[in-house]
Enzyme design. Sequence first.
Site, mmCIF file in Angstrom:
data_model
loop_
_atom_site.group_PDB
_atom_site.id
_atom_site.type_symbol
_atom_site.label_atom_id
_atom_site.label_comp_id
_atom_site.label_asym_id
_atom_site.label_seq_id
_atom_site.Cartn_x
_atom_site.Cartn_y
_atom_site.Cartn_z
ATOM 1 N N CYS A 62 -5.599 7.388 9.404
ATOM 2 C CA CYS A 62 -5.653 6.661 10.940
ATOM 3 C C CYS A 62 -5.819 7.136 11.621
ATOM 4 O O CYS A 62 -4.922 8.242 11.653
ATOM 5 C CB CYS A 62 -5.532 5.663 10.587
ATOM 6 N N LYS A 89 0.769 -1.330 0.096
ATOM 7 C CA LYS A 89 -0.283 0.051 0.230
ATOM 8 C C LYS A 89 0.918 1.522 0.022
ATOM 9 O O LYS A 89 0.382 2.518 -0.859
ATOM 10 C CB LYS A 89 -0.995 0.113 1.191
ATOM 11 N N ASN A 90 1.871 1.379 0.979
ATOM 12 C CA ASN A 90 2.331 2.499 0.750
ATOM 13 C C ASN A 90 2.991 3.117 0.144
ATOM 14 O O ASN A 90 3.989 3.608 -0.006
ATOM 15 C CB ASN A 90 2.454 2.613 2.886
ATOM 16 N N ARG A 115 -9.386 -0.611 3.631
ATOM 17 C CA ARG A 115 -8.379 0.478 3.331
ATOM 18 C C ARG A 115 -6.944 -0.183 3.186
ATOM 19 O O ARG A 115 -6.749 0.431 2.183
ATOM 20 C CB ARG A 115 -8.203 1.497 4.084
ATOM 21 N N ARG A 149 -0.872 13.306 14.589
ATOM 22 C CA ARG A 149 0.069 13.527 13.441
ATOM 23 C C ARG A 149 0.179 14.919 12.723
ATOM 24 O O ARG A 149 -0.630 15.370 11.756
ATOM 25 C CB ARG A 149 -1.046 12.708 11.852
ATOM 26 N N ASP A 191 3.740 -0.378 12.519
ATOM 27 C CA ASP A 191 1.877 -0.535 12.022
ATOM 28 C C ASP A 191 2.091 -2.149 11.863
ATOM 29 O O ASP A 191 1.355 -2.714 12.018
ATOM 30 C CB ASP A 191 2.411 -1.037 9.820
HETATM 31 N N1 EPU Z 1 5.318 14.042 12.485
HETATM 32 C C1 EPU Z 1 5.505 15.513 12.716
HETATM 33 N N2 EPU Z 1 5.326 16.234 11.925
HETATM 34 C C2 EPU Z 1 5.032 16.220 10.523
HETATM 35 C C3 EPU Z 1 5.353 14.636 10.080
HETATM 36 C C4 EPU Z 1 5.740 13.540 11.008
HETATM 37 O O1 EPU Z 1 6.078 15.299 13.784
HETATM 38 O O2 EPU Z 1 4.984 17.644 9.262
HETATM 39 C C5 EPU Z 1 5.571 13.516 12.937
HETATM 40 C C6 EPU Z 1 4.582 12.333 13.328
HETATM 41 O O3 EPU Z 1 4.216 12.599 14.831
HETATM 42 C C7 EPU Z 1 5.566 10.833 13.752
HETATM 43 C C8 EPU Z 1 6.136 11.014 13.345
HETATM 44 O O4 EPU Z 1 6.828 12.059 12.472
HETATM 45 O O5 EPU Z 1 5.643 11.276 14.898
HETATM 46 C C9 EPU Z 1 6.986 9.755 11.901
HETATM 47 O O6 EPU Z 1 5.500 9.542 11.402
HETATM 48 P P1 EPU Z 1 5.917 9.938 10.127
HETATM 49 O O7 EPU Z 1 5.832 10.966 9.329
HETATM 50 O O8 EPU Z 1 6.794 9.002 9.570
HETATM 51 O O9 EPU Z 1 4.496 8.720 9.553
HETATM 52 P P2 EPU Z 1 3.745 9.172 8.110
HETATM 53 O O10 EPU Z 1 4.524 9.739 6.928
HETATM 54 O O11 EPU Z 1 2.332 9.989 8.310
HETATM 55 C C10 EPU Z 1 3.941 6.476 6.584
HETATM 56 C C11 EPU Z 1 3.239 5.217 6.981
HETATM 57 C C12 EPU Z 1 2.378 4.605 7.934
HETATM 58 C C13 EPU Z 1 3.456 4.507 8.910
HETATM 59 C C14 EPU Z 1 4.411 5.246 9.141
HETATM 60 C C15 EPU Z 1 5.332 4.984 9.964
HETATM 61 C C16 EPU Z 1 2.081 6.235 4.824
HETATM 62 C C17 EPU Z 1 0.768 7.125 4.263
HETATM 63 N N3 EPU Z 1 2.098 5.852 6.457
HETATM 64 O O12 EPU Z 1 2.784 7.707 8.035
HETATM 65 O O13 EPU Z 1 1.623 3.952 7.721
HETATM 66 O O14 EPU Z 1 3.051 4.183 10.038
HETATM 67 O O15 EPU Z 1 4.517 6.162 8.452
HETATM 68 O O16 EPU Z 1 6.044 3.760 9.691
HETATM 69 O O17 EPU Z 1 2.975 5.673 4.623
HETATM 70 C C18 EPU Z 1 -0.456 2.531 7.636
HETATM 71 O O18 EPU Z 1 -0.150 2.409 6.472
HETATM 72 O O19 EPU Z 1 -1.328 2.025 8.137
HETATM 73 C C19 EPU Z 1 0.073 3.724 8.360
HETATM 74 C C20 EPU Z 1 0.012 4.541 9.138
#
Ligand code: EPU
Length: 428
Positions: free
Chosen positions: A123, A28-29, A408, A128, A315
């Site tokens: 989610c 997915k990602n 999803r 976030r 995850d």
């Molecule tokens: N963070 C910040 N500021 C930002 C962005 C992120 O502080 O502007 C923090 C977040 O709060 C968190 C940390 O950085 O504490 C890491 O979050 P990250 O940004 O890496 O997560 P994401 O990119 O929003 C992706 C995956 C998630 C997965 C995470 C961690 C996608 C679409 N989503 O999320 O996948 O859990 O990386 O590996 O790629 C899922 O597939 O169920 C899912 C939630």
Amino acid sequence: MIETESFQIEGLAGERRLEGQLIVKGAKNAALKALAASLLFKDGFEIHNVPAIEDIARTIELLRDLGVVITAAGPAVFTLKTDRVENYRLNPEISKRLRASIVLTGPLLARLGRVAFPYPGGCVIGKRPIDIFLEGFTALGATIHETGTDYELRAPQGLIGAELFLKTPSVTATETFLMAGVLANGRTVIKNAALEPEIESVGQWLKKSGAKIEGLGTPTITIIGSELLSGANIAYTTLPDRIEAGSFLILAALLGKDIEIKACEPNHLDALLHLLRLAGVKFEIGRQTIRLCGDQPTFTAVDVKTHEYPGFPTDLQAPLAVFLTQARGQSFIFETIFEGRLGYLETLARFGGNTRILDAHRAIIEGPLPLIGREVESPDLRAGLAYILAALVAAGESIVHNVYCIDRGYERIDERLKAVGAPIRRAA
Ligand code: EPU
């Protein structure tokens, strides 16, 4: 897509009855990000091994709305035509529900000099924020206009390459700036970049399509901006979903008589395989397969700390917790990525698990205890899958509501689990 559907599950009361093959779908990602990267192309390309899941369907809707022409070209294959991307505004209704929509902002801003989007959803697994994105775009020369809950970013002369240090190695921020850098003027350097294999996979394909990128798979990625890419002859093939593979592995450890997990990439699962080995799980690893048979010892408790790749994936934290309810002794869970991703443990306790949440990041599980079927509501994708696992381990009937949340990210999970003997059915 029916949002009122539920899964009815007749638990196996811990009996090892599942048998057969589970074939892992595309990640997915990664597929979501390759679709987002379509905005970097002047012509278009083909994408293969795309999972048939709700998040992909929503992303396709978002892209169509922006002017990308997307056609299904076979099982799990789509053709994208990108010569008419003119709309700079992400559909707010879809974006609000889909965290991955934030990734579209990078290539769209770089291509059109403008992007408007609402605060992205996804989610509910804790705060976030998007501060890393806003800070990075500002460094790349964009101006930010905030209107209530919406943002508009403008860079009428194009983005200008810059050095970006990510305070946290955010997955989507790394991908967003990687894509923005491909069309920015000059050199963009992303420091403290995320190392997840999905990023490298998409990045390598962008390179083959003409992007100038160095350092993929390392914490420092350098991109030299160029013209729009051409994907005429270079299809993207989605790599296997390591989270789905890991979830299947946990299921097989709990209830497998003889399960073979196929079309997976065991190298991407080192952290889980290491923990399961420590807990006593026995499995055989092939080139793209993992096989588990029924003769397993009693599992022992293990401590888990989630971490960015190659550490233990957040995850897989919830599915692993179900496994820990069946392991002997006390396990400690330390969720370091998200706060708010332990709430599902209260529901696991309703199934009969001995779980205790210590604070927003830490919890304890004491096992083994038999689980009992319950009626529950899936709060997010990964916890939803964990409830399916708990319901299968339990004795008696369970109902898991809010199946949309699970659809999803997992393609027809009920049918695929049923094929290995899991008593699960979808009800309207
Ligand atoms: N963070 C910040 N500021 C930002 C962005 C992120 O502080 O502007 C923090 C977040 O709060 C968190 C940390 O950085 O504490 C890491 O979050 P990250 O940004 O890496 O997560 P994401 O990119 O929003 C992706 C995956 C998630 C997965 C995470 C961690 C996608 C679409 N989503 O999320 O996948 O859990 O990386 O590996 O790629 C899922 O597939 O169920 C899912 C939630």
